[in-house]
Design a protein around this motif. Structure first.
Motif, PDB file in Angstrom:
ATOM      1  N   TYR A 212      45.780  41.751  28.259  1.00  0.00           N
ATOM      2  CA  TYR A 212      44.785  42.663  28.806  1.00  0.00           C
ATOM      3  C   TYR A 212      44.420  42.282  30.242  1.00  0.00           C
ATOM      4  O   TYR A 212      44.378  43.135  31.128  1.00  0.00           O
ATOM      5  N   LEU A 213      44.169  41.001  30.469  1.00  0.00           N
ATOM      6  CA  LEU A 213      43.813  40.543  31.815  1.00  0.00           C
ATOM      7  C   LEU A 213      44.976  40.728  32.793  1.00  0.00           C
ATOM      8  O   LEU A 213      44.768  41.063  33.959  1.00  0.00           O
ATOM      9  N   GLN A 214      46.189  40.532  32.297  1.00  0.00           N
ATOM     10  CA  GLN A 214      47.352  40.691  33.155  1.00  0.00           C
ATOM     11  C   GLN A 214      47.538  42.155  33.560  1.00  0.00           C
ATOM     12  O   GLN A 214      47.881  42.454  34.705  1.00  0.00           O
ATOM     13  N   LYS A 215      47.301  43.071  32.628  1.00  0.00           N
ATOM     14  CA  LYS A 215      47.437  44.498  32.940  1.00  0.00           C
ATOM     15  C   LYS A 215      46.378  44.960  33.930  1.00  0.00           C
ATOM     16  O   LYS A 215      46.606  45.888  34.699  1.00  0.00           O
ATOM     17  N   ASN A 216      45.205  44.339  33.920  1.00  0.00           N
ATOM     18  CA  ASN A 216      44.100  44.748  34.782  1.00  0.00           C
ATOM     19  C   ASN A 216      43.850  43.766  35.918  1.00  0.00           C
ATOM     20  O   ASN A 216      42.738  43.669  36.423  1.00  0.00           O
ATOM     21  N   MET A 217      44.883  43.061  36.324  1.00  0.00           N
ATOM     22  CA  MET A 217      44.737  42.026  37.339  1.00  0.00           C
ATOM     23  C   MET A 217      44.298  42.591  38.686  1.00  0.00           C
ATOM     24  O   MET A 217      43.548  41.940  39.430  1.00  0.00           O
TER      25      MET A 217
ATOM     26  N   ILE B 136      42.142  44.807  39.411  1.00  0.00           N
ATOM     27  CA  ILE B 136      40.689  44.936  39.467  1.00  0.00           C
ATOM     28  C   ILE B 136      40.046  43.594  39.811  1.00  0.00           C
ATOM     29  O   ILE B 136      39.029  43.541  40.499  1.00  0.00           O
ATOM     30  N   LEU B 137      40.656  42.505  39.369  1.00  0.00           N
ATOM     31  CA  LEU B 137      40.089  41.188  39.599  1.00  0.00           C
ATOM     32  C   LEU B 137      40.182  40.759  41.065  1.00  0.00           C
ATOM     33  O   LEU B 137      39.477  39.852  41.487  1.00  0.00           O
TER      34      LEU B 137
END
Length: 114
Positions: free
Chosen positions: A58-63, A65-66
């Protein structure tokens, strides 16, 4: 609930990195300490990869945004960046080329050993 527990594990290692960084008598990035601790715990199989599988995907797909807060923070220093733009570009190009060469040589060596 499973993703929350997985995210809690990542936050725990982040917090441990911050704690250790504040205790050290010298300056060292807390994020690196947290990542090293997580890596060690994964290698020792104290934390299993399946415990972090869903949240890491999940974090990798939304990186992207970070990186928004980082880019906004960099814009505060645009005047300084503008003064040193050529040096920064040269540094980025040279470091990228060196990284590509080193990674290529390591990958080539790794493929020979198989």
């Amino acid at each position: 609930m499973k993703i929350l527990f997985q995210f809690f594990i990542i936050l725990l290692f982040t917090f441990l990195g911050e704690l250790i960084s504040s205790i050290l008598p010298f300056s060292f990035p807390a994020s690196i300490i947290g990542l090293l601790l997580l890596f060690i715990f994964l290698v020792l199989k104290v934390v299993k990869v399946k415990h972090l599988d869903e949240v890491s995907n999940y974090l990798q797909k939304n990186m992207a945004i970070l990186f928004v807060p980082l880019c906004v923070g960099v814009m505060q220093y645009f005047d300084i960046i503008k003064l040193n733009l050529i040096e920064i570009i040269v540094l980025l190009v040279v470091s990228t080329v060196v990284t590509f060469i080193v990674v290529g040589l390591i990958a080539k060596r790794g493929l020979k050993n198989e």
